[in-house]
Design a protein around this motif. Structure first.
Motif, PDB file in Angstrom:
ATOM      1  N   ASN A  73      44.302  -5.142 -18.928  1.00  0.00           N
ATOM      2  CA  ASN A  73      43.664  -5.082 -20.245  1.00  0.00           C
ATOM      3  C   ASN A  73      42.901  -6.359 -20.590  1.00  0.00           C
ATOM      4  N   GLN A  74      42.661  -7.214 -19.596  1.00  0.00           N
ATOM      5  CA  GLN A  74      41.950  -8.457 -19.862  1.00  0.00           C
ATOM      6  C   GLN A  74      40.488  -8.234 -20.221  1.00  0.00           C
ATOM      7  N   LEU A  75      40.003  -7.021 -20.073  1.00  0.00           N
ATOM      8  CA  LEU A  75      38.631  -6.712 -20.499  1.00  0.00           C
ATOM      9  C   LEU A  75      38.498  -6.717 -22.012  1.00  0.00           C
ATOM     10  N   ILE A  76      39.615  -6.743 -22.750  1.00  0.00           N
ATOM     11  CA  ILE A  76      39.605  -6.695 -24.214  1.00  0.00           C
ATOM     12  C   ILE A  76      39.523  -8.114 -24.773  1.00  0.00           C
ATOM     13  N   THR A  77      38.596  -8.321 -25.702  1.00  0.00           N
ATOM     14  CA  THR A  77      38.465  -9.594 -26.416  1.00  0.00           C
ATOM     15  C   THR A  77      38.954  -9.403 -27.848  1.00  0.00           C
ATOM     16  N   ILE A  78      39.810 -10.300 -28.302  1.00  0.00           N
ATOM     17  CA  ILE A  78      40.363 -10.224 -29.659  1.00  0.00           C
ATOM     18  C   ILE A  78      39.615 -11.198 -30.558  1.00  0.00           C
ATOM     19  N   LYS A  79      39.163 -10.725 -31.716  1.00  0.00           N
ATOM     20  CA  LYS A  79      38.497 -11.584 -32.692  1.00  0.00           C
ATOM     21  C   LYS A  79      39.062 -11.285 -34.069  1.00  0.00           C
ATOM     22  N   PHE A  80      39.471 -12.349 -34.779  1.00  0.00           N
ATOM     23  CA  PHE A  80      40.083 -12.215 -36.096  1.00  0.00           C
ATOM     24  C   PHE A  80      39.053 -12.471 -37.194  1.00  0.00           C
ATOM     25  N   LEU A  81      39.179 -11.727 -38.281  1.00  0.00           N
ATOM     26  CA  LEU A  81      38.353 -11.941 -39.462  1.00  0.00           C
ATOM     27  C   LEU A  81      38.849 -13.168 -40.221  1.00  0.00           C
ATOM     28  N   PRO A  82      38.000 -13.823 -41.002  1.00  0.00           N
ATOM     29  CA  PRO A  82      38.460 -14.955 -41.816  1.00  0.00           C
ATOM     30  C   PRO A  82      39.486 -14.497 -42.848  1.00  0.00           C
ATOM     31  N   PRO A  83      40.355 -15.392 -43.303  1.00  0.00           N
ATOM     32  CA  PRO A  83      41.340 -15.014 -44.327  1.00  0.00           C
ATOM     33  C   PRO A  83      40.661 -14.539 -45.619  1.00  0.00           C
TER      34      PRO A  83
END
Length: 570
Positions: free
Chosen positions: A326-336
């Protein structure tokens, strides 16, 4: 020759007219002194000439007044000190509003009392008795609301603490990141948690004219938590994660199969909350394989982006916890504090899902009442269980349209959402066996809409005549013009949320009818080509019959639902 009649000023309504504020009266006086006639002023403001003349007679009185904004009445008993209090109070309320503070009636009255006392103490020779003249009572507050135009609103959830500046700064940053990584809308996903009271009905009902009330029943507030996920193009919905308070409900004993065969990933804890362990398992065991298979089927590059908010259930080290495959998945978080403004799932997707669930639940109740001898109370207490809720969840999630999922990204990724593709514009299907999307389900909040089938059937003949009279080219032209208006409003209107809500409301309640007409005509032409019949057929010969909700769906056989058992059965 009479002069051309001028339109009334915007905001002036016919019939009962609102009181003219002192500000507007000063404006009328100023225009009259510049040479505008009384008749022209009466037409401009939608008033009688005698009303304008009465205002002009008291121009000396109005010109010397310095009153709070919105005041429409003058009384000889109101001292100037109270006018100063109300003017300062409005300034203070505007400051609190800019800071995002809540201002209640008690707070306003207390502040008004403090302002009055401060102003009285500045008057030479004033005594403590003068400070007790103004009490800031409830009656004063009601009149103050009428004079100033303030009103009460409800602050909704997380929106009250949203950081608009951070959200506006993150949008170009996200666009730059997507461009650098060359992600397509099919490769960008978002998920969010939501609570669902799966066994809760509406509180209101309709009764006959002779009855005054109806006995109630104990509300059932059994709750579960869902994680819903889909991509920006709207054509890939991931199997939801469901967290319930019971690991093995009693109804599972009769379920012949394993939990992996359910339409959800089943997990449980005492509070029905999504934990970091549950979420990591869902990402690796469900989300990852689904995305990999989807990218292979669509022949897309093997990479994907998952956009998350800062919920406690989303571990910050999730990128490191991904399985090797699953390393093809990139995780990006929204600002608080930007979730209600930017997160796509919060832009009417979850709301539409819950409304579709309630609609399916009410349809199920009506079906049981009509086809069995069970009362609604008996069905609700004895027959409806979590397995029935899982079926309705699956039906509601499938009912969320691709257009709804696609348009939800407009706030976060405007360039990733091109102009809307209206149903009925595309080419006709190649064969009659090709899958045809159902019309977008109407959003219902009340059981009243479920019993209108008879009315629609009675008026179906008139509707067919009206539909035949509308050329398809004219419908396409109107939809095309609305697309231009939509694009202009979304580009230039400052409030994107209001624009999106209004556009979706008009689409769902007005334009959906005409898109359905185009779709039915395309199906008629397609079926005629497949069957080899050159002659024209009536729309009534090929259209499916309306369902219980009034929406026309193709007929399909479905096995009986095991959750409904007739009282006579063992």
């Amino acid at each position: 020759m009479s002069s051309k009649k001028q339109p009334a000023k915007a905001g002036v309504c016919k019939g009962k007219k609102e009181a003219i504020t002192v500000e507007v009266k000063k404006e009328i006086i100023a225009k009259h002194e510049r040479g505008i006639r009384v008749v022209d002023l009466a037409r401009e403001y939608g008033r009688a000439p005698s009303t304008i003349s009465t205002i002009l007679k008291g121009k000396d009185k109005y010109k010397t007044l310095d009153m709070a904004k919105g005041v429409s009445k003058l009384t000889s008993k109101r001292p100037k000190l109270l006018e100063d209090v109300e003017r300062l109070l409005l300034v203070w309320m505007n400051e609190r509003q800019l800071h995002g503070d809540c201002v209640s009636e008690a707070i306003v009255c207390a502040k008004a009392r403090m302002l009055y006392v401060d102003l009285v103490r500045k008057i030479p020779g004033a005594s403590s008795e003068d400070e007790e003249v103004f009490r800031a009572s409830r009656g004063w507050f009601e009149n103050f609301k009428k004079r100033s135009g303030i009103h009460s609103v409800v602050r909704h959830g997380e929106a009250a603490s949203s950081d608009k500046l951070a959200a506006e700064a993150f949008v170009p940053e996200f666009q730059k990141f997507v461009d650098q990584e060359q992600f397509l809308p099919q490769q960008v996903f978002n998920c969010d948690e939501t609570g669902l009271f799966w066994k809760k009905l509406t509180k209101r009902t309709y009764i006959t004219q002779e009855e005054q009330s109806l006995p109630g029943h104990k509300p059932m507030k059994d709750r579960l938590t869902l994680v819903l996920c889909a991509n920006a193009s709207g054509d890939c919905k991931v199997k939801p994660l469901l967290v319930y308070h019971s690991e093995n409900p009693r109804v599972f004993k009769d379920f012949k199969g394993h939990k992996t065969r359910l339409n959800v990933m089943w997990r449980s804890n005492k509070r029905s909350w999504v934990t970091q362990i549950f979420f990591s398992e869902w990402v690796n065991d469900v989300f990852g394989p689904t995305v990999r298979n989807y990218l292979v089927d669509k022949q897309l590059p093997h990479k994907a982006l998952l956009v998350l908010d800062n919920a406690p259930a989303h571990p910050r080290q999730l990128q490191d916890d991904l399985f090797p495959e699953n390393q093809l998945i990139t995780i990006k978080f929204l600002p608080p504090n930007t979730t209600p403004l930017l997160q796509p799932m919060d832009q009417q997707v979850i709301a539409n899902f819950k409304k579709l669930y309630m609609k399916a639940l009410l349809e199920r109740c009506v079906h049981v009442i009509d086809t069995t001898e069970l009362t609604l109370r008996q069905f609700w207490k004895e027959q409806f269980n979590i397995m029935g809720a899982l079926r309705l969840i699956d039906k509601a999630w499938e009912g969320v349209s691709r257009r709804t999922l696609h348009s939800a990204w407009r706030n976060l990724w405007p360039e990733g959402v091109p102009e809307r593709d209206f149903e009925g514009f595309g080419p006709a299907p190649a064969s009659a066996s090709a899958p045809v999307d159902d019309p977008e389900a109407l959003l219902v909040d009340d059981i009243k809409e479920l019993v209108q089938q008879e009315v629609q059937e009675l008026s179906s003949g008139e509707e067919e005549v009206c539909e035949d009279a509308i050329p398809s080219s004219e419908i396409r032209d109107v939809l095309g013009m609305f697309e231009k208006v939509t694009a202009f409003a979304e580009k230039h209107h400052p409030d994107k949320a209001v624009t999106t809500r209004c556009v979706n409301l008009f689409n769902d309640n007005v334009l959906s009818r005409f898109r359905d007409i185009l779709k039915r005509r395309q199906q008629q032409v397609t079926r005629g080509m497949v069957s080899g019949q050159g002659g024209k057929r009536r729309a009534s010969d090929i259209e499916p019959q309306p369902g219980s909700s009034g929406v026309k769906f193709p007929k399909r056989a479905s096995p009986p639902d095991p959750e409904v058992v007739s009282p006579s059965s063992p």
